[in-house]
Design a protein around this motif. Sequence first.
Motif, mmCIF file in Angstrom:
data_model
loop_
_atom_site.group_PDB
_atom_site.id
_atom_site.type_symbol
_atom_site.label_atom_id
_atom_site.label_comp_id
_atom_site.label_asym_id
_atom_site.label_seq_id
_atom_site.Cartn_x
_atom_site.Cartn_y
_atom_site.Cartn_z
ATOM 1 N N VAL A 148 1.007 -1.344 -0.396
ATOM 2 C CA VAL A 148 -0.115 0.138 0.461
ATOM 3 C C VAL A 148 0.925 1.099 -0.070
ATOM 4 O O VAL A 148 0.456 1.825 -0.633
ATOM 5 C CB VAL A 148 -1.402 0.444 1.110
ATOM 6 C CG1 VAL A 148 -1.922 -0.959 1.478
ATOM 7 C CG2 VAL A 148 -0.324 -0.429 2.919
ATOM 8 N N ALA A 149 2.223 0.819 0.199
ATOM 9 C CA ALA A 149 2.793 2.296 0.921
ATOM 10 C C ALA A 149 3.139 2.796 -0.441
ATOM 11 O O ALA A 149 3.167 4.663 -0.661
ATOM 12 C CB ALA A 149 3.967 2.587 1.680
ATOM 13 N N GLU A 150 3.573 2.166 -1.981
ATOM 14 C CA GLU A 150 4.089 3.148 -3.036
ATOM 15 C C GLU A 150 2.806 3.797 -3.879
ATOM 16 O O GLU A 150 2.781 5.264 -3.765
ATOM 17 C CB GLU A 150 5.110 2.053 -4.008
ATOM 18 C CG GLU A 150 6.255 1.586 -2.808
ATOM 19 C CD GLU A 150 6.040 0.803 -2.363
ATOM 20 O OE1 GLU A 150 5.288 0.174 -2.200
ATOM 21 O OE2 GLU A 150 6.339 -0.420 -2.612
ATOM 22 N N VAL A 151 1.493 3.093 -3.695
ATOM 23 C CA VAL A 151 0.547 3.511 -4.123
ATOM 24 C C VAL A 151 -0.845 4.061 -3.316
ATOM 25 O O VAL A 151 -0.329 5.326 -4.411
ATOM 26 C CB VAL A 151 -0.658 2.155 -4.636
ATOM 27 C CG1 VAL A 151 -1.258 1.166 -3.619
ATOM 28 C CG2 VAL A 151 -1.172 2.576 -5.457
ATOM 29 N N ALA A 152 0.340 4.654 -2.350
ATOM 30 C CA ALA A 152 -0.814 5.279 -1.929
ATOM 31 C C ALA A 152 -0.404 6.402 -1.562
ATOM 32 O O ALA A 152 -1.033 7.407 -1.556
ATOM 33 C CB ALA A 152 -1.368 5.074 -0.392
ATOM 34 N N CYS A 306 17.026 10.772 1.859
ATOM 35 C CA CYS A 306 16.500 9.700 1.394
ATOM 36 C C CYS A 306 17.096 9.054 0.189
ATOM 37 O O CYS A 306 18.074 9.844 -0.143
ATOM 38 C CB CYS A 306 14.929 10.688 0.304
ATOM 39 S SG CYS A 306 13.981 11.378 1.590
ATOM 40 N N GLU A 307 17.455 7.539 0.569
ATOM 41 C CA GLU A 307 17.764 6.917 -0.500
ATOM 42 C C GLU A 307 17.587 7.199 -1.563
ATOM 43 O O GLU A 307 18.758 7.214 -2.445
ATOM 44 C CB GLU A 307 17.730 5.373 -0.292
ATOM 45 C CG GLU A 307 18.648 5.007 -1.429
ATOM 46 C CD GLU A 307 18.823 2.957 -1.080
ATOM 47 O OE1 GLU A 307 18.676 2.424 -0.991
ATOM 48 O OE2 GLU A 307 18.558 2.749 0.307
ATOM 49 N N TYR A 308 16.204 7.621 -2.507
ATOM 50 C CA TYR A 308 15.930 7.459 -3.780
ATOM 51 C C TYR A 308 15.854 8.628 -4.523
ATOM 52 O O TYR A 308 15.891 9.522 -4.912
ATOM 53 C CB TYR A 308 14.952 6.427 -3.684
ATOM 54 C CG TYR A 308 14.062 6.594 -5.051
ATOM 55 C CD1 TYR A 308 14.499 6.501 -6.195
ATOM 56 C CD2 TYR A 308 13.142 7.240 -5.394
ATOM 57 C CE1 TYR A 308 14.419 6.479 -7.739
ATOM 58 C CE2 TYR A 308 12.182 6.854 -7.068
ATOM 59 C CZ TYR A 308 13.229 6.858 -8.074
ATOM 60 O OH TYR A 308 12.757 6.997 -8.965
ATOM 61 N N GLN A 309 14.188 9.429 -3.141
ATOM 62 C CA GLN A 309 13.472 11.114 -3.856
ATOM 63 C C GLN A 309 12.973 10.948 -2.614
ATOM 64 O O GLN A 309 12.417 10.364 -1.672
ATOM 65 C CB GLN A 309 13.253 9.844 -4.901
ATOM 66 C CG GLN A 309 12.175 12.374 -5.380
ATOM 67 C CD GLN A 309 11.387 11.458 -6.884
ATOM 68 O OE1 GLN A 309 11.194 10.616 -7.439
ATOM 69 N NE2 GLN A 309 10.664 12.861 -6.684
ATOM 70 N N CYS A 310 13.165 12.674 -2.758
ATOM 71 C CA CYS A 310 12.250 13.430 -1.173
ATOM 72 C C CYS A 310 11.211 14.392 -1.814
ATOM 73 O O CYS A 310 11.714 14.578 -3.070
ATOM 74 C CB CYS A 310 13.194 13.969 -1.090
ATOM 75 S SG CYS A 310 12.608 15.086 0.555
ATOM 76 N N VAL A 311 10.058 13.691 -1.269
ATOM 77 C CA VAL A 311 8.893 14.854 -1.535
ATOM 78 C C VAL A 311 8.531 15.849 -0.557
ATOM 79 O O VAL A 311 8.506 15.807 0.405
ATOM 80 C CB VAL A 311 7.444 13.808 -2.056
ATOM 81 C CG1 VAL A 311 6.319 13.932 -2.203
ATOM 82 C CG2 VAL A 311 7.928 12.707 -2.639
ATOM 83 N N HIS A 318 8.456 13.522 3.027
ATOM 84 C CA HIS A 318 9.570 12.174 3.244
ATOM 85 C C HIS A 318 9.322 11.213 1.592
ATOM 86 O O HIS A 318 9.599 11.926 1.433
ATOM 87 C CB HIS A 318 7.411 11.628 3.447
ATOM 88 C CG HIS A 318 6.354 11.378 2.133
ATOM 89 N ND1 HIS A 318 5.375 12.382 1.910
ATOM 90 C CD2 HIS A 318 6.258 10.989 1.242
ATOM 91 C CE1 HIS A 318 5.129 12.653 1.084
ATOM 92 N NE2 HIS A 318 5.584 11.353 0.194
ATOM 93 N N CYS A 319 10.103 10.324 2.300
ATOM 94 C CA CYS A 319 10.528 10.030 1.280
ATOM 95 C C CYS A 319 9.597 8.971 0.440
ATOM 96 O O CYS A 319 8.176 7.962 0.866
ATOM 97 C CB CYS A 319 12.137 9.356 2.049
ATOM 98 S SG CYS A 319 13.177 9.944 3.005
ATOM 99 N N ILE A 320 10.329 8.552 -0.732
ATOM 100 C CA ILE A 320 9.836 7.175 -1.621
ATOM 101 C C ILE A 320 10.809 6.688 -2.163
ATOM 102 O O ILE A 320 12.129 7.421 -2.359
ATOM 103 C CB ILE A 320 8.916 8.359 -2.242
ATOM 104 C CG1 ILE A 320 10.029 8.943 -3.463
ATOM 105 C CG2 ILE A 320 7.833 9.092 -1.578
ATOM 106 C CD1 ILE A 320 8.679 9.360 -4.220
ATOM 107 N N ASP A 330 13.161 3.613 9.268
ATOM 108 C CA ASP A 330 14.492 4.506 8.955
ATOM 109 C C ASP A 330 13.138 5.727 8.228
ATOM 110 O O ASP A 330 13.470 6.457 8.538
ATOM 111 C CB ASP A 330 15.457 3.922 8.781
ATOM 112 C CG ASP A 330 15.703 3.620 7.781
ATOM 113 O OD1 ASP A 330 14.867 3.942 6.283
ATOM 114 O OD2 ASP A 330 17.363 3.538 7.359
ATOM 115 N N GLY A 331 12.673 4.848 7.711
ATOM 116 C CA GLY A 331 12.134 6.363 6.717
ATOM 117 C C GLY A 331 12.744 6.723 5.791
ATOM 118 O O GLY A 331 11.827 7.875 4.757
#
Length: 562
Positions: A148-152, A306-311, A318-320, A330-331
């Motif tokens: 659910v995390a990514e799609v949300a 954020c390892e990949y992308q910060c929003v 938050h990080c995605i 660790d978020g």
Amino acid sequence: QERSICWGIICILLFFFLPEPAQKCKTGPVDLVFLIDSSRSVRPHEFETMRKFMIDIINTLDIGLNATRVGVVQYSSQVRTEFTLKTHARLSNIVKAINQIIPLAQGTMTGLAIRYMMNEAFTPEAGDRPKVPNVAVIVTDGRPQDRVAEVAAEAREKGIEIYAVGVARADMTSLRAMASPPFEDHVFLVESFDLIHQFGIQFQDKLCGVDLCLESDHGCEHICESTPGSYHCLCLPGYTVNDDGKTCAAIDLLIDYCSFGNHSCDHECVSVLNGYRCRCNEGYRLLEDSKTCQDMNMCNTVEHGCEYQCVSTPGSYHCICPEGQLLQDDGKSCGTCKSANIDLVLLIDGSKSVRPQNFELVKKFVNQVVDSLDVSPHGTRVGLVQYSSRVRTEFPLNMYHTADEIKAAVMKVEYMEKGTMTGLALKHMLENSFSEAEGARPLSRSIPRIGLVFTDGRSQDDITEYAKKAKEAGITMYAVGVGKAVEDELREIASEPVEKHFYYTTDFTAISTIAENLKLNVCPEESQGEIEVKDPCACESLVEFQQATMNSLEQVTQKHIL
């Protein structure tokens, strides 16, 4: 009779032309979609409570095609639109449609439902309006069986404000993964369906009490004034609103103070009556010194990590993670396994019956398992023990910190080639491998401890005592058997439910299939929900094939004897 007909006509005219009674919520148009869980765990009387909850909410809203529109989507293992945002324009019709909903009564595919809602429910074809706030209310009683995390996060990035309402058995981690920030305003956990009505009052305040001047980045230079469902910008006396509808210009300006060149504005100087003031570029805000501008995109102003992308979000971030990876506890970091924080010890059989060429296949099997995990000092730790007539720690949990280091070490392990003392190996694992001295993290941190036993034959010592003690110590045990491994022993080692922790194949060349299925159980989805093996029939089919083969051989043997 004529008088009755006249009264009837008057009543009809009153029905259509008199305004409806005033509603409590008058903040303007909203496109609201309810996403309701109708999985089999939701009992009939609980589903009725869910109906009443939705009706209670919409009774407080100003319903209409030009006011608040309402749609309802229900989901279980499948997703179904009950009615779209444009289907009903009257409150009474919406209530009638809600009362006609028939529950699906299957699984809990919440991630699938959120994607469906995003792609189908909030579309122009379904009645979604441009520049009208999109609000989703997800009501669930369980744990999602999918991600659910990514799609949300994707839905929130598209502008959908998500409220997550959990009832009874719902998982708070999953609710927070779905909801919009701040969580204290968008996540609600209700102890029972009986209390969901009380929650409705809280939710009405959240949904109806929206002041867009406070809740949005309005961009007004001087004054923001709220209107039902919208806002407009005003200027201080002596100023007028510019064509952009946000900034202000001085009226009858005689002196251009900015032209003096001593204003020290970080971005832009604006001349006003008897002086000047500083203005920031779009995406920045003016600090208390009235001169310095700060980037409102917090991803550009903080060490987000954020390892990949910060929003960036208003006042926060938050990080995605990329598609196919999950945000870790660790978020900030990403990985293929949400429950990546595990201590995993593998016990591999190095007895003589395995044979050297098959032992190489066992090592490749171990590395396949390692490939499915996110190895790091703070994530998954892996230890390896080989056993035969004795037990040898090949490397403890705290020796290697990357998957590549572990895989290289595995390929260097030398084959023992002796007996099969599985009970002794279990004792060693319990007393040594999961000790803090060898890298196991303290029990107080609640890091899952997982033991995996691989064997090709019957144990030469008793396994009962330490198989039981390992599970009593909170270690989740997996048993993988090949060839002459004894099913009863494997089942005794495996944790409950045995079917998800016990694997068997007749041939070493088939263990790669087990590795593929195994990683789904060692690495459950982020929801911690019910996990199904990728091919639940694979192991069963291998056993059936073995039995069929043995029966055929017996028949052939009997024919030759006759």
